[in-house]
Design an enzyme around this catalytic site. Sequence first.
Site, PDB file in Angstrom:
ATOM      1  N   ASP A  26       0.790  -1.270   0.101  1.00  0.00           N
ATOM      2  CA  ASP A  26       0.015  -0.027  -0.175  1.00  0.00           C
ATOM      3  C   ASP A  26       1.071   1.305   0.078  1.00  0.00           C
ATOM      4  OD1 ASP A  26      -2.569   1.481  -0.078  1.00  0.00           O
ATOM      5  OD2 ASP A  26      -2.776   1.167   2.122  1.00  0.00           O
ATOM      6  N   HIS A  43       2.638   3.547  -9.262  1.00  0.00           N
ATOM      7  CA  HIS A  43       2.532   1.962  -9.323  1.00  0.00           C
ATOM      8  C   HIS A  43       3.819   1.431  -9.993  1.00  0.00           C
ATOM      9  CE1 HIS A  43      -1.428   2.203  -7.796  1.00  0.00           C
ATOM     10  NE2 HIS A  43      -2.033   2.814  -8.557  1.00  0.00           N
ATOM     11  N   LEU A 137      11.921 -20.131  -4.470  1.00  0.00           N
ATOM     12  CA  LEU A 137      11.052 -19.406  -4.081  1.00  0.00           C
ATOM     13  C   LEU A 137       9.588 -19.455  -4.549  1.00  0.00           C
ATOM     14  CD1 LEU A 137      10.230 -16.660  -2.170  1.00  0.00           C
ATOM     15  CD2 LEU A 137      10.904 -15.398  -4.145  1.00  0.00           C
TER      16      LEU A 137
HETATM   17  C1  FPP Z   1      -1.698   0.147  -3.493  1.00  0.00           C
HETATM   18  O1  FPP Z   1      -1.211   1.632  -3.636  1.00  0.00           O
HETATM   19  C2  FPP Z   1      -1.274  -0.730  -4.641  1.00  0.00           C
HETATM   20  C3  FPP Z   1      -2.112  -1.166  -5.390  1.00  0.00           C
HETATM   21  C4  FPP Z   1      -3.508  -1.049  -5.318  1.00  0.00           C
HETATM   22  C5  FPP Z   1      -1.617  -1.674  -6.718  1.00  0.00           C
HETATM   23  C6  FPP Z   1      -0.199  -2.628  -6.558  1.00  0.00           C
HETATM   24  C7  FPP Z   1       0.316  -2.706  -7.844  1.00  0.00           C
HETATM   25  C8  FPP Z   1       1.786  -2.717  -8.012  1.00  0.00           C
HETATM   26  C9  FPP Z   1       2.871  -2.852  -6.917  1.00  0.00           C
HETATM   27  C10 FPP Z   1       2.161  -2.709  -9.409  1.00  0.00           C
HETATM   28  C11 FPP Z   1       2.903  -3.902  -9.631  1.00  0.00           C
HETATM   29  C12 FPP Z   1       2.449  -5.319  -9.289  1.00  0.00           C
HETATM   30  C13 FPP Z   1       2.846  -6.501  -9.935  1.00  0.00           C
HETATM   31  C14 FPP Z   1       2.767  -7.662  -9.292  1.00  0.00           C
HETATM   32  C15 FPP Z   1       3.614  -6.265 -11.278  1.00  0.00           C
HETATM   33  P1  FPP Z   1      -2.582   2.695  -3.554  1.00  0.00           P
HETATM   34  O2  FPP Z   1      -2.543   3.075  -5.015  1.00  0.00           O
HETATM   35  O3  FPP Z   1      -3.653   2.321  -2.774  1.00  0.00           O
HETATM   36  O4  FPP Z   1      -1.749   3.820  -2.681  1.00  0.00           O
HETATM   37  P2  FPP Z   1      -2.377   4.977  -1.841  1.00  0.00           P
HETATM   38  O5  FPP Z   1      -3.159   4.227  -0.761  1.00  0.00           O
HETATM   39  O6  FPP Z   1      -1.207   5.875  -1.267  1.00  0.00           O
HETATM   40  O7  FPP Z   1      -3.246   5.746  -2.633  1.00  0.00           O
END
Ligand code: FPP
Length: 254
Positions: A26, A43, A137
């Site tokens: 997050d 992201h 892994l």
């Molecule tokens: C949460 O941050 C993150 C996500 C909903 C997406 C996670 C995706 C990645 C890390 C990209 C790549 C993944 C793979 C497996 C290639 P948020 O957007 O909720 O952050 P915020 O709470 O600060 O708004």
Amino acid sequence: MSGETSSTAGIPNTGDMPRHVAIIMDGNGRWARRRRLPRIAGHRRGAEAVRATVRACGERGIEYLTLFAFSSENWRRPAEEVALLMKLFKSALENEVEKLHANGVRLKVVGDIQRFGPKIGELIAGGEALTAHNRQLTLTIAANYGGRWDILQAVNRMLADGACAPVDEAALAPYLAMSYAPEPDLFIRTGGEQRISNFLLWQLAYAELYFTETLWPDFDGAALDQAIASYRKRERRFGRTSEQLEQSQRPEVA
Ligand code: FPP
């Protein structure tokens, strides 16, 4: 039930290193906002942090890493952000699977993946097949996953197989999406929130929970080491008393 899922049945020999680490990644959006960048830049950096964390887990001998990449609820985000996340996921599958394979990583994807469409479905199936025999892994990506969805799909498949009431945990366990893995020892959530957010509800029953303010794009091997240091200080009792644990850990005297 496979011995792999039985962490609550006996006192597991956890040792110093967690066998299975599960992470809610997050804070990508906030990381970007602080830099006046679009959310997708967060992201993209988040994907870099995924690479660093996979590498760090491999180096530390962690056997299972499970990442919550996209929850069943994330479809509620603006369509443009959902589309960009899909693009990122697809390009990671296209470009990273060979590298994972070369490093002995087994890839698994859990969740209701039909909604991602046939192209991503094919890439997932191909990546899972290519890496199926790797054991350095096991990297599980939870995508369009929800803990309640998992329990319900398991119950429904068990009933379709003709299960009759009453059923017990051992009967349900093989139907859960992560039946191939031991339950997580250590759960990490970055970004400051202290919630499970419908992640592995069944499997996290006895996990040690670790919350950090670090935003996901800033997470790396050093941040992982801090989480592991906290884990090592915990006493895992699985419902037993400290005295029982001491007895079970005392070496047998002939
Ligand atoms: C949460 O941050 C993150 C996500 C909903 C997406 C996670 C995706 C990645 C890390 C990209 C790549 C993944 C793979 C497996 C290639 P948020 O957007 O909720 O952050 P915020 O709470 O600060 O708004």
